[in-house]
Design a protein around this motif. Structure first.
Motif, PDB file in Angstrom:
ATOM      1  N   GLN A  61      37.505  42.227  35.538  1.00 37.96           N
ATOM      2  CA  GLN A  61      37.537  41.457  36.771  1.00 37.96           C
ATOM      3  C   GLN A  61      37.405  39.975  36.468  1.00 37.96           C
ATOM      4  OE1 GLN A  61      34.568  42.941  39.460  1.00 37.96           O
ATOM      5  NE2 GLN A  61      35.331  45.024  39.327  1.00 37.96           N
ATOM      6  N   GLU A 121      42.139  32.953  40.065  1.00 33.28           N
ATOM      7  CA  GLU A 121      43.398  32.899  39.315  1.00 33.28           C
ATOM      8  C   GLU A 121      43.276  32.050  38.060  1.00 33.28           C
ATOM      9  OE1 GLU A 121      46.630  31.769  41.906  1.00 33.28           O
ATOM     10  OE2 GLU A 121      46.305  33.516  43.224  1.00 33.28           O
ATOM     11  N   PRO A 165      51.244  37.042  40.374  1.00 32.78           N
ATOM     12  CA  PRO A 165      51.001  38.077  41.383  1.00 32.78           C
ATOM     13  C   PRO A 165      51.655  39.394  40.972  1.00 32.78           C
ATOM     14  CG  PRO A 165      52.301  36.242  42.284  1.00 32.78           C
ATOM     15  CD  PRO A 165      52.085  35.966  40.838  1.00 32.78           C
ATOM     16  N   ARG A 166      51.034  40.485  41.389  1.00 33.69           N
ATOM     17  CA  ARG A 166      51.565  41.824  41.139  1.00 33.69           C
ATOM     18  C   ARG A 166      51.681  42.539  42.482  1.00 33.69           C
ATOM     19  NH1 ARG A 166      51.702  39.342  36.873  1.00 33.69           N
ATOM     20  NH2 ARG A 166      51.531  40.227  34.806  1.00 33.69           N
ATOM     21  N   TYR A 226      50.708  45.434  43.496  1.00 30.84           N
ATOM     22  CA  TYR A 226      49.795  46.561  43.702  1.00 30.84           C
ATOM     23  C   TYR A 226      49.090  46.501  45.048  1.00 30.84           C
ATOM     24  CZ  TYR A 226      50.702  46.516  38.704  1.00 30.84           C
ATOM     25  OH  TYR A 226      51.317  46.472  37.482  1.00 30.84           O
ATOM     26  N   HIS A 227      48.713  45.334  45.492  1.00 29.35           N
ATOM     27  CA  HIS A 227      48.206  45.111  46.845  1.00 29.35           C
ATOM     28  C   HIS A 227      48.229  43.602  47.096  1.00 29.35           C
ATOM     29  CE1 HIS A 227      44.256  43.511  45.678  1.00 29.35           C
ATOM     30  NE2 HIS A 227      44.047  44.576  44.917  1.00 29.35           N
ATOM     31  N   TYR A 268      46.705  40.570  44.643  1.00 32.04           N
ATOM     32  CA  TYR A 268      46.482  41.034  43.261  1.00 32.04           C
ATOM     33  C   TYR A 268      47.147  40.047  42.309  1.00 32.04           C
ATOM     34  CZ  TYR A 268      45.744  44.716  39.717  1.00 32.04           C
ATOM     35  OH  TYR A 268      45.314  45.466  38.647  1.00 32.04           O
ATOM     36  N   TYR A 269      46.356  39.396  41.479  1.00 31.57           N
ATOM     37  CA  TYR A 269      46.839  38.406  40.525  1.00 31.57           C
ATOM     38  C   TYR A 269      46.288  38.789  39.154  1.00 31.57           C
ATOM     39  CZ  TYR A 269      48.058  33.826  38.642  1.00 31.57           C
ATOM     40  OH  TYR A 269      48.613  32.801  37.909  1.00 31.57           O
ATOM     41  N   ALA A 270      47.169  38.991  38.183  1.00 30.49           N
ATOM     42  CA  ALA A 270      46.719  39.530  36.898  1.00 30.49           C
ATOM     43  C   ALA A 270      47.543  39.000  35.736  1.00 30.49           C
ATOM     44  CB  ALA A 270      46.797  41.059  36.927  1.00 30.49           C
ATOM     45  N   GLU A 291      43.830  43.765  30.552  1.00 30.67           N
ATOM     46  CA  GLU A 291      44.203  43.024  31.760  1.00 30.67           C
ATOM     47  C   GLU A 291      43.000  42.248  32.276  1.00 30.67           C
ATOM     48  OE1 GLU A 291      45.499  44.185  36.382  1.00 30.67           O
ATOM     49  OE2 GLU A 291      45.208  45.746  34.876  1.00 30.67           O
ATOM     50  N   VAL A 334      42.113  40.685  36.093  1.00 25.62           N
ATOM     51  CA  VAL A 334      42.640  40.763  37.452  1.00 25.62           C
ATOM     52  C   VAL A 334      41.711  40.067  38.435  1.00 25.62           C
ATOM     53  CG1 VAL A 334      41.630  43.074  37.796  1.00 25.62           C
ATOM     54  CG2 VAL A 334      43.490  42.294  39.288  1.00 25.62           C
ATOM     55  N   HIS A 337      41.428  40.055  42.512  1.00 28.63           N
ATOM     56  CA  HIS A 337      41.924  40.821  43.655  1.00 28.63           C
ATOM     57  C   HIS A 337      42.066  39.999  44.924  1.00 28.63           C
ATOM     58  CE1 HIS A 337      41.986  44.800  41.821  1.00 28.63           C
ATOM     59  NE2 HIS A 337      40.876  44.480  41.204  1.00 28.63           N
TER      60      HIS A 337
END
Length: 142
Positions: free
Chosen positions: A76, A80, A103-104, A106-107, A110-112, A124, A126, A128
């Motif tokens: 976690q 960003e 950004p991804r 997934y929802h 979500y920035y990873a 990873e 991430v 959220h």
């Protein structure tokens, strides 16, 4: 016996990665954890640990002589900027790019970023999106 404390997260109590080159893994994870604000909790001749992650050689008692396979671990991040710093630190310390910060789908929020560690594990960081935690961790004192 001195009092000790552990802080635990939500689901996982701990994970163990068994690696080929402990020094390379230590350099990689030390850089990543410095960015994420996670201290190395302890180290020995054939292992080190931080929070819920234990990293050891195949010679450690728990490894029973076997390397682990490829895993995906997600740490976690607070924001960003921390995801970006994680990616930069990982690449500078033996990591291989496996997905630039961004950004991804997934929802929403979500920035990873993804990197492969020296043993090919998909690591990873991430964020959220804006959220508030009820507590930072579960504290166990013994």
């Amino acid at each position: 016996m001195e009092t000790q404390e552990l802080h635990r997260g939500r689901l996982i109590d701990h994970l163990q990665l068994v690696v080929r080159d402990l020094a390379a893994s230590r350099a990689f994870y030390q850089a990543v954890f410095d960015v994420l604000g996670i201290p190395i909790g302890g180290a020995g001749e054939d292992y080190f640990w931080a929070d819920e992650l234990f990293v050891s050689t195949a010679d450690s008692v728990a490894a029973q002589g076997h390397l682990t396979g490829r895993h995906h671990l997600a740490f976690q991040a607070r924001d960003e900027a921390m995801v970006k710093a994680f990616h930069q630190a990982a690449l500078a310390h033996g990591g291989q790019d496996n997905g630039a910060p961004g950004p991804r789908p997934y929802h929403p929020g979500y920035y990873a970023a993804f990197v492969l560690d020296p043993d090919g594990n998909n690591i990873e960081a991430v964020f959220h999106g804006a959220a508030q935690r009820s507590v930072p961790s579960v504290k166990i004192t013994f």
